[in-house]
Motif scaffolding. Structure first.
Motif, PDB file in Angstrom:
ATOM      1  N   ARG A 124       1.322  15.433  -2.599  1.00 59.49           N
ATOM      2  CA  ARG A 124       0.421  16.504  -2.179  1.00 59.49           C
ATOM      3  C   ARG A 124       1.151  17.562  -1.363  1.00 59.49           C
ATOM      4  O   ARG A 124       2.137  17.266  -0.685  1.00 59.49           O
ATOM      5  CB  ARG A 124      -0.800  15.915  -1.453  1.00 59.49           C
ATOM      6  CG  ARG A 124      -0.825  15.968   0.051  1.00 59.49           C
ATOM      7  CD  ARG A 124      -2.204  15.490   0.515  1.00 59.49           C
ATOM      8  NE  ARG A 124      -2.357  15.551   1.950  1.00 59.49           N
ATOM      9  CZ  ARG A 124      -2.879  16.592   2.619  1.00 59.49           C
ATOM     10  NH1 ARG A 124      -3.290  17.660   1.982  1.00 59.49           N
ATOM     11  NH2 ARG A 124      -2.978  16.553   3.934  1.00 59.49           N
ATOM     12  N   ASN A 159       0.858  -1.200   0.000  1.00 54.98           N
ATOM     13  CA  ASN A 159       0.000   0.000   0.000  1.00 54.98           C
ATOM     14  C   ASN A 159       0.893   1.250   0.000  1.00 54.98           C
ATOM     15  O   ASN A 159       1.546   1.539   0.991  1.00 54.98           O
ATOM     16  CB  ASN A 159      -0.933  -0.023   1.220  1.00 54.98           C
ATOM     17  CG  ASN A 159      -2.116   0.908   1.053  1.00 54.98           C
ATOM     18  OD1 ASN A 159      -2.209   1.635   0.060  1.00 54.98           O
ATOM     19  ND2 ASN A 159      -3.015   0.908   2.013  1.00 54.98           N
ATOM     20  N   PRO A 160       0.936   1.974  -1.135  1.00 52.77           N
ATOM     21  CA  PRO A 160       1.901   3.067  -1.281  1.00 52.77           C
ATOM     22  C   PRO A 160       1.613   4.264  -0.388  1.00 52.77           C
ATOM     23  O   PRO A 160       0.483   4.480   0.041  1.00 52.77           O
ATOM     24  CB  PRO A 160       1.749   3.474  -2.752  1.00 52.77           C
ATOM     25  CG  PRO A 160       0.370   3.051  -3.126  1.00 52.77           C
ATOM     26  CD  PRO A 160       0.059   1.828  -2.310  1.00 52.77           C
ATOM     27  N   VAL A 173      -7.825  11.743  -3.851  1.00 58.32           N
ATOM     28  CA  VAL A 173      -6.715  11.187  -4.640  1.00 58.32           C
ATOM     29  C   VAL A 173      -7.164  11.089  -6.097  1.00 58.32           C
ATOM     30  O   VAL A 173      -8.218  10.501  -6.381  1.00 58.32           O
ATOM     31  CB  VAL A 173      -6.292   9.791  -4.117  1.00 58.32           C
ATOM     32  CG1 VAL A 173      -5.182   9.198  -4.993  1.00 58.32           C
ATOM     33  CG2 VAL A 173      -5.825   9.863  -2.665  1.00 58.32           C
TER      34      VAL A 173
HETATM   35  O1  TXA Z   1      -4.987  13.412   3.569  1.00 63.45           O
HETATM   36  C1  TXA Z   1      -4.195  12.484   3.314  1.00 63.45           C
HETATM   37  O2  TXA Z   1      -4.014  12.058   2.175  1.00 63.45           O
HETATM   38  C2  TXA Z   1      -3.433  11.897   4.509  1.00 63.45           C
HETATM   39  C3  TXA Z   1      -2.530  12.987   5.086  1.00 63.45           C
HETATM   40  C4  TXA Z   1      -1.634  12.459   6.165  1.00 63.45           C
HETATM   41  O3  TXA Z   1      -1.823  13.598   4.052  1.00 63.45           O
HETATM   42  N1  TXA Z   1      -2.702  10.757   4.093  1.00 63.45           N
HETATM   43  C5  TXA Z   1      -3.316   9.574   3.791  1.00 63.45           C
HETATM   44  O4  TXA Z   1      -2.451   8.566   3.437  1.00 63.45           O
HETATM   45  O5  TXA Z   1      -4.511   9.425   3.823  1.00 63.45           O
HETATM   46  P1  TXA Z   1      -2.875   7.029   3.411  1.00 63.45           P
HETATM   47  O6  TXA Z   1      -1.594   6.306   3.142  1.00 63.45           O
HETATM   48  O7  TXA Z   1      -3.589   6.671   4.639  1.00 63.45           O
HETATM   49  O8  TXA Z   1      -3.781   6.914   2.146  1.00 63.45           O
HETATM   50  C6  TXA Z   1      -3.214   7.054   0.854  1.00 63.45           C
HETATM   51  C7  TXA Z   1      -4.106   6.450  -0.177  1.00 63.45           C
HETATM   52  C8  TXA Z   1      -4.121   4.942  -0.085  1.00 63.45           C
HETATM   53  O9  TXA Z   1      -5.431   4.471  -0.359  1.00 63.45           O
HETATM   54  C9  TXA Z   1      -3.144   4.537  -1.195  1.00 63.45           C
HETATM   55  O10 TXA Z   1      -3.443   3.258  -1.691  1.00 63.45           O
HETATM   56  C10 TXA Z   1      -3.369   5.638  -2.217  1.00 63.45           C
HETATM   57  O11 TXA Z   1      -3.601   6.803  -1.472  1.00 63.45           O
HETATM   58  N2  TXA Z   1      -2.164   5.855  -3.033  1.00 63.45           N
HETATM   59  C11 TXA Z   1      -0.979   6.337  -2.621  1.00 63.45           C
HETATM   60  N3  TXA Z   1      -0.086   6.324  -3.632  1.00 63.45           N
HETATM   61  C12 TXA Z   1      -0.740   5.834  -4.711  1.00 63.45           C
HETATM   62  C13 TXA Z   1      -0.368   5.543  -6.064  1.00 63.45           C
HETATM   63  N4  TXA Z   1       0.864   5.757  -6.511  1.00 63.45           N
HETATM   64  N5  TXA Z   1      -1.312   5.027  -6.888  1.00 63.45           N
HETATM   65  C14 TXA Z   1      -2.567   4.794  -6.436  1.00 63.45           C
HETATM   66  N6  TXA Z   1      -2.982   5.042  -5.171  1.00 63.45           N
HETATM   67  C15 TXA Z   1      -2.078   5.532  -4.319  1.00 63.45           C
END
Ligand code: TXA
Ligand code: MG
Length: 339
Positions: free
Chosen positions: A121, A62-63, A183
């Protein structure tokens, strides 16, 4: 675990410098953002990023999102950046919005969960940006909850989940948005919303031919289908209690709740409280208020000892889409009609 004595830091320059020094030393620090608290470490340091996965008990595929403090960082971290991405960054950043782009080699595989893309972000929170600037590195930061639990919207939530697991938590008060960033990814002239948030489809309309809302926003991932965003395959945002989304009018809802056990709670809108005689919490009236309060209420319901939680959801438009998305995931997509 790890046996850290977790420090609670305030927003003074001395404390922000302390947080940044820990990050420079390869440690993980929880930081406030406008959406939810993040578990931050140097995004380009594999060993530091591994500590995030360990503290959260997060699946390795999970990235993580990479947080920046200036727009030109995009070209340091990503290549083949579409014009629409630059336009969005210049118009909307800093914002509760993550853009997915092809990643450059400087981003280690552990940060990108093995993908060849990266989510980037610029948080709309001055303390978060100051920590990025002071630490001199871009910050990989997932939400600061233990994996699967509701995201933390206060330093107290983070302490409850992370005490002993990380060296420090920066207390920036309650998060203004309350749900994680929107996202998006770019598909030719179109934009796909992979995770709905405070930045709505409407706010992105002028940057794309079409805005596509990924079907996982309101439905579970179909069997055998690969998630465009790996996070969508995992159970999320769940308190200990079983959560159900209840459809129907408010009178039907009151009738529906009348025979529930004394460990059953309702999560309702403020405006309905006067009509509601049973155990409950309220989570605001507007979808923006619902978003701000949702995760906090889910945690409170656990503290109250709720076994079952029955929720009234807002309409799934605008910011309401983000609220419905988080609720449906917390509920494991269990929807009940109150008749
Ligand atoms: O508001 C937010 O985005 C918060 C704050 C701390 O910035 N961060 C956050 O991160 O919610 P996390 O890791 O809990 O959720 C990130 C989401 C996950 O569902 C992950 O799979 C997706 O974003 N994601 C991250 N990088 C991705 C990529 N390269 N391609 C597709 N999905 C990605
Ligand atoms: Mg998360």
């Amino acid at each position: 675990m790890n046996g850290y004595k977790t420090e609670l830091l305030d927003l003074s320059p001395l404390s922000l410098e302390r947080a940044s020094a820990l990050i420079r030393a390869g440690e993980v620090v929880a930081i406030p953002t406008e959406t939810v608290y993040g578990l931050a470490a140097n995004a380009l340091n594999s060993e530091a990023v591994k500590k995030i996965f360990a503290a959260k008990e997060r699946p390795a595929d999970n990235p993580l999102i990479v947080h920046i403090d200036r727009i030109d960082a995009l070209s340091e971290l990503a290549h083949d950046i579409p014009q629409a991405a630059w336009d969005i960054a210049e118009t909307l950043f800093p914002a509760p919005l993550t853009i997915i782009l092809p990643k450059k080699d400087c981003i280690p595989q552990v940060t990108s969960g093995g993908l060849d893309t990266v989510g980037i972000r610029m948080p709309d929170n001055a303390a978060a940006r100051e920590i990025i600037t002071r630490s001199g590195c871009f910050l990989a930061a997932p939400s600061a909850n233990r994996s699967g639990y509701p995201s933390p919207t206060s330093a107290e939530h983070v302490m409850n989940d992370m005490r002993g697991r990380i060296p420090a938590v920066v207390d920036g008060g309650s998060c203004r948005v309350g749900v994680e960033s929107t996202v998006i990814c770019f598909e030719g002239a179109d934009i796909r919303i992979l995770r709905p948030g405070f930045i709505t489809a409407e706010a992105l309309r002028s940057f794309a031919a079409h805005i596509i809302i990924d079907e996982t926003a309101m439905k579970p991932l179909a069997d055998g289908k690969e998630a465009k965003s790996p996070g969508m395959k995992y159970k999320h945002y769940s308190p200990r209690a079983d959560v159900y989304v209840v459809e129907g009018g408010d009178e039907a809802f009151v009738r529906f709740m009348s025979d529930k056990s004394d460990k059953a709670y309702a999560l309702i809108f403020d405006r309905d409280e006067k009509k509601y005689p049973y155990r409950h919490l309220c989570y605001g009236d507007t979808p923006a208020e619902n978003a701000e309060q949702l995760f906090s209420r889910l945690r409170e319901l656990d503290e109250l000892g709720a076994d079952e939680v029955y929720v009234r959801a807002p309409d799934s438009i605008g910011i309401g889409l983000a609220v419905c998305n988080r609720l449906l995931r917390a509920a494991g997509f269990r929807i009940i009609s109150a008749g």
